[in-house]
Write an enzyme that holds these catalytic residues in place. Structure first.
Site, PDB file in Angstrom:
ATOM      1  N   GLU A  32       0.842  -1.195   0.000  1.00 52.90           N
ATOM      2  CA  GLU A  32       0.000   0.000   0.000  1.00 52.90           C
ATOM      3  C   GLU A  32       0.880   1.249   0.000  1.00 52.90           C
ATOM      4  OE1 GLU A  32      -2.898  -0.219   3.246  1.00 52.90           O
ATOM      5  OE2 GLU A  32      -2.511  -2.373   3.355  1.00 52.90           O
TER       6      GLU A  32
ATOM      7  N   LYS B 258       2.357   4.696   1.208  1.00 50.95           N
ATOM      8  CA  LYS B 258       2.528   5.343   2.509  1.00 50.95           C
ATOM      9  C   LYS B 258       2.254   6.841   2.331  1.00 50.95           C
ATOM     10  CE  LYS B 258       5.671   5.531   6.461  1.00 50.95           C
ATOM     11  NZ  LYS B 258       5.571   6.975   6.681  1.00 50.95           N
TER      12      LYS B 258
ATOM     13  N   ASP C 139       1.816  10.687   3.026  1.00 54.19           N
ATOM     14  CA  ASP C 139       2.555  11.624   3.873  1.00 54.19           C
ATOM     15  C   ASP C 139       1.573  12.609   4.497  1.00 54.19           C
ATOM     16  OD1 ASP C 139       4.658  12.770   5.134  1.00 54.19           O
ATOM     17  OD2 ASP C 139       5.473  13.803   3.390  1.00 54.19           O
TER      18      ASP C 139
ATOM     19  N   TYR D 175      -6.899   2.794   6.149  1.00 57.12           N
ATOM     20  CA  TYR D 175      -6.113   1.611   5.790  1.00 57.12           C
ATOM     21  C   TYR D 175      -6.149   0.485   6.817  1.00 57.12           C
ATOM     22  CZ  TYR D 175      -2.755   4.085   8.769  1.00 57.12           C
ATOM     23  OH  TYR D 175      -2.156   4.757   9.800  1.00 57.12           O
TER      24      TYR D 175
ATOM     25  N   LYS E 244      11.016   3.217   2.626  1.00 57.07           N
ATOM     26  CA  LYS E 244      11.063   4.671   2.453  1.00 57.07           C
ATOM     27  C   LYS E 244      11.833   5.012   1.179  1.00 57.07           C
ATOM     28  CE  LYS E 244       9.631   7.007   5.343  1.00 57.07           C
ATOM     29  NZ  LYS E 244      10.080   7.443   6.669  1.00 57.07           N
TER      30      LYS E 244
ATOM     31  N   CYS F  22      34.708  16.181  28.099  1.00 57.27           N
ATOM     32  CA  CYS F  22      33.296  16.560  27.976  1.00 57.27           C
ATOM     33  C   CYS F  22      33.158  18.070  27.793  1.00 57.27           C
ATOM     34  CB  CYS F  22      32.535  16.109  29.221  1.00 57.27           C
ATOM     35  SG  CYS F  22      30.820  16.668  29.261  1.00 57.27           S
TER      36      CYS F  22
ATOM     37  N   CYS G  64      31.394  19.283  31.358  1.00 59.01           N
ATOM     38  CA  CYS G  64      32.022  19.165  32.685  1.00 59.01           C
ATOM     39  C   CYS G  64      33.530  18.935  32.622  1.00 59.01           C
ATOM     40  CB  CYS G  64      31.362  18.045  33.478  1.00 59.01           C
ATOM     41  SG  CYS G  64      31.683  16.391  32.800  1.00 59.01           S
TER      42      CYS G  64
ATOM     43  N   CYS H  85      30.230  10.577  28.211  1.00 55.77           N
ATOM     44  CA  CYS H  85      30.664  11.139  29.481  1.00 55.77           C
ATOM     45  C   CYS H  85      29.984  10.335  30.585  1.00 55.77           C
ATOM     46  CB  CYS H  85      30.265  12.614  29.582  1.00 55.77           C
ATOM     47  SG  CYS H  85      30.536  13.328  31.227  1.00 55.77           S
TER      48      CYS H  85
ATOM     49  N   CYS I 112      27.599  15.520  35.721  1.00 56.04           N
ATOM     50  CA  CYS I 112      27.774  16.376  34.540  1.00 56.04           C
ATOM     51  C   CYS I 112      26.570  17.307  34.395  1.00 56.04           C
ATOM     52  CB  CYS I 112      27.920  15.506  33.291  1.00 56.04           C
ATOM     53  SG  CYS I 112      27.949  16.445  31.749  1.00 56.04           S
TER      54      CYS I 112
END
Length: 652
Positions: A107, A109, A111, A216, A302, A395, A398, A413, A418
């Site tokens: 079927e 798809k 949008d 559907y 897709k 990091c 931190c 990290c 942090c």
């Protein structure tokens, strides 16, 4: 007069179905307009006799205060994505291991926006958005203004159906033309336009924008045998069903259909972003079942995303709530899928190394899943520098040492203090799908953090109105609303809290399933990994993550603090009785029940531990058969499955 008006409503609805659904109008526009005007006159004279499914009720005039939450009786799942023929073959091989002779239905798809429509005795009762799959928004009044959604069905059924509401390309062009004339900015694409329209509080706006639908799925238990039968039946009931579909026996046939649609995609009067491939047989669908997020019997292929070239200017590194450090590329702006893109994800350090992305490279950008801008590859013949990108070893928040574990592709990290992780965790905790603390967004969390008023989620419940007034830009009314939103969140059902805690691998759907079984966070905290892993759709990864989290002393202290603050730790929804009479059994309802509504029967069965499915298969434990039970009863008898009646169900 009542009969005359009923007759007019029935005629006009039939003519509308012929026009919008079947594309075979039996009367001229002038004749339809004449009957419509006559109905308007009669309704003006006799307002007490206006029918709920009158076509006049589709035109606006109502301004809504807002949208209420809506609990879906049947959850809406996401679909597993595929982006290549190879991924489709993997899907096919997995299915054929159990069902060698399986057939598929393909079927389009669409949008648009997923919607759920519920009818009782053939009358539209509720129209809702997908939301998180469990809870959406009640947008019934807006969906009544979508002209191809039937207000009454051709049969007096109680049924829940799913579909996609979209804006046709012609409507999109017209809407943007009007917006330009009014000095408003254009909608970026038809999907955004449809979403903006369905969020309107003025139903007159919705009525003018000519949205449309394709249905559907029958979400409520179906008496049909195949998905193709379901679509044919939906069309008979008066819904618009997309005719661009085929039933196939092989993946070669599926791929040929995908290629055919890809060629004609731009000629369609509506946007699509792929093809959905489903197992056609509903009984096989039931046997395959679901993961936590998606059906195992379907996959969404897709189409390749639009690609554009841009120059990499710099890279930002940000720390998420789990400590993962993510690189984001700053780019020269490009138009991509209707929007201007100047930032795109680089995923992780392994991806940067694999693609050999360097400073000032020209890169190809696309939207992953048509949503998130991402860097796809380097255009090597346009490279202007051999300078490699700087990969941080500390990091950015931190300055702790970053680690790159062997089993991970990301830098991480691991400092529990942090600041970036704490702030992201607080934002997640207050977010809509978690504790839903209205107003406590990223900017307010940042201000609270800088003012040293919050360091963990329990601190949120120690705040008072005076604390908020200390923050820049927060006035009396805002402080009152924030404080009240926090107090309100204390009463949430516990799956919201569990999701808000941010345990690794535990999303909103997993949280709900866990609390349905364990009934409280305290019970879950005491469960061993095997108990958790044995729950349908769970597994050892989720189980070990949960057990590890609740074994920490810091977690135990946090839960005590939340209890002291009055935060609810109990599940308030429908619980699954793990030791009840029907625990672990799969039950099918078929035929017409005389005393119970089907929804009541389903709820009762689930409260007794049963899993209620729509099709009879070898995995079915028993069938509850009402009046005029048909194919499902016959199949159950053929398979020797235990059959019970409505009286038995009432006696439990």
């Amino acid at each position: 007069m009542k009969e005359t008006m009923k007759d007019l409503v029935a005629k006009l609805n039939q003519y509308a179905t012929e026009y919008y659904t079947s594309d075979t109008p039996s009367v001229s526009d002038a004749e339809y307009d004449q009957l419509y005007r006559k109905l308007v006159e009669l309704e003006a004279a006799y307002p007490d006799l206006i029918e709920n499914d009158s076509p006049t009720q589709r035109v606006g005039g109502q301004v809504l205060d807002g949208f209420e939450k809506y609990q879906h009786q049947y959850p809406l799942y996401s679909l597993q994505d595929a982006f290549s023929r190879e991924e489709l073959d993997v899907f096919d091989e997995r299915i054929r291991k159990e069902f060698p002779n399986v057939s598929y239905i393909c079927e389009l798809k669409i949008d648009g926006l997923s919607i759920s429509l519920s009818y009782e005795d053939g009358k539209l009762i509720t129209g809702a958005t997908r939301g998180d799959g469990s809870i959406g928004e009640n947008i019934t009044e807006n969906l009544k203004r979508v002209r191809d959604i039937p207000l009454s069905l051709s049969e007096p059924l109680t049924i829940t159906v799913r579909g996609e509401c979209y804006m046709p390309r012609a409507s999109f062009d017209e809407v943007n033309r009007v917006r330009q004339e009014n000095g408003e900015s254009d909608f970026a694409n038809p999907r955004n336009a449809a979403a903006g329209t369905l969020r309107q509080l003025d139903t007159r706006v919705v009525a003018k924008r000519n949205l449309a639908t394709f249905l559907y799925q029958e979400a409520s238990p179906s008496n049909q045998v195949t998905q193709n039968d379901v679509l044919n039946h939906l069309a008979q009931l008066g819904f618009v069903v997309n005719s661009e579909r085929i039933v196939t026996e092989t993946m070669d046939q599926v791929w040929n259909f995908i290629q055919k649609i890809a060629v004609k995609r731009d000629e369609l009067p509506y946007d699509i972003d792929g093809i959905v491939i489903k197992v056609n047989d509903l009984a096989i669908q039931d046997e395959l079942g679901f993961t936590v997020k998606a059906p195992k019997w379907a996959v969404a292929y897709k189409f390749p995303a639009e690609e554009k070239e841009a120059q990499l200017l710099s890279v930002d590194w940000t720390v998420g709530r789990t400590g993962v450090v993510t690189p984001t590329a700053n780019l020269t702006p490009v138009q991509l899928a209707g929007t201007t893109v100047s930032r795109a994800t680089l995923h992780n350090v392994d991806y940067i190394a694999e693609k050999d992305i360097r400073q000032s490279d020209t890169v190809v950008v696309y939207k992953a899943g048509d949503i998130i801008p991402a860097v796809l590859r380097v255009v090597e013949n346009k490279r202007v520098s051999d300078e490699k990108l700087m990969i941080p070893d500390t990091c950015p928040s931190c300055e702790s040492q970053l680690l790159h574990f062997e089993d991970e592709v990301a830098l991480r990290c691991i400092n529990p203090l942090c600041p970036a992780q704490i702030k992201e965790g607080l934002i997640h905790f207050a977010s809509r799908d978690a504790m839903n603390i209205t107003g406590l967004g990223p900017s307010v969390v940042e201000k609270l953090f800088v003012a040293d008023l919050v360091r963990d989620v329990a601190d949120i419940y120690r705040l008072n109105e005076t604390d908020f007034l200390l923050l820049e830009g927060i006035k009396d009314k805002s402080a009152q609303k924030l404080y009240q939103a926090i107090q309100t969140s204390k009463g949430n059902s516990a799956e919201k809290l569990l999701f808000g805690l941010g345990i690794r691998h535990v999303g909103s759907k997993v949280s709900q399933l866990l609390l349905q079984h364990f009934h409280s966070i305290d019970n879950l905290a005491k469960a061993n990994p095997d108990e958790i892993a044995n729950i349908d759709s769970m597994g050892s990864v989720i189980a070990n993550s949960i057990a590890s989290y609740f074994s920490m002393e810091g977690t135990k202290q946090l839960l005590e603090e939340l209890k002291e603050a009055g935060v609810n730790l109990n599940y308030l929804g429908q619980k699954i009785a793990t030791n009840a009479a029907l625990s672990g059994m799969t039950v099918v309802l078929t035929g017409k029940l005389e005393r119970l509504k089907r929804s009541e029967a389903k709820a009762k069965l689930e409260s007794l531990g049963a899993k209620v499915t729509g099709s009879v298969s070898k995995k079915t434990s028993l069938v509850v058969a009402g009046v005029d039970a048909g194919n499902k009863l016959a199949k159950a008898q053929e398979l020797g499955i235990d059959i019970r009646d409505e009286g038995w169900l009432e006696s439990l």
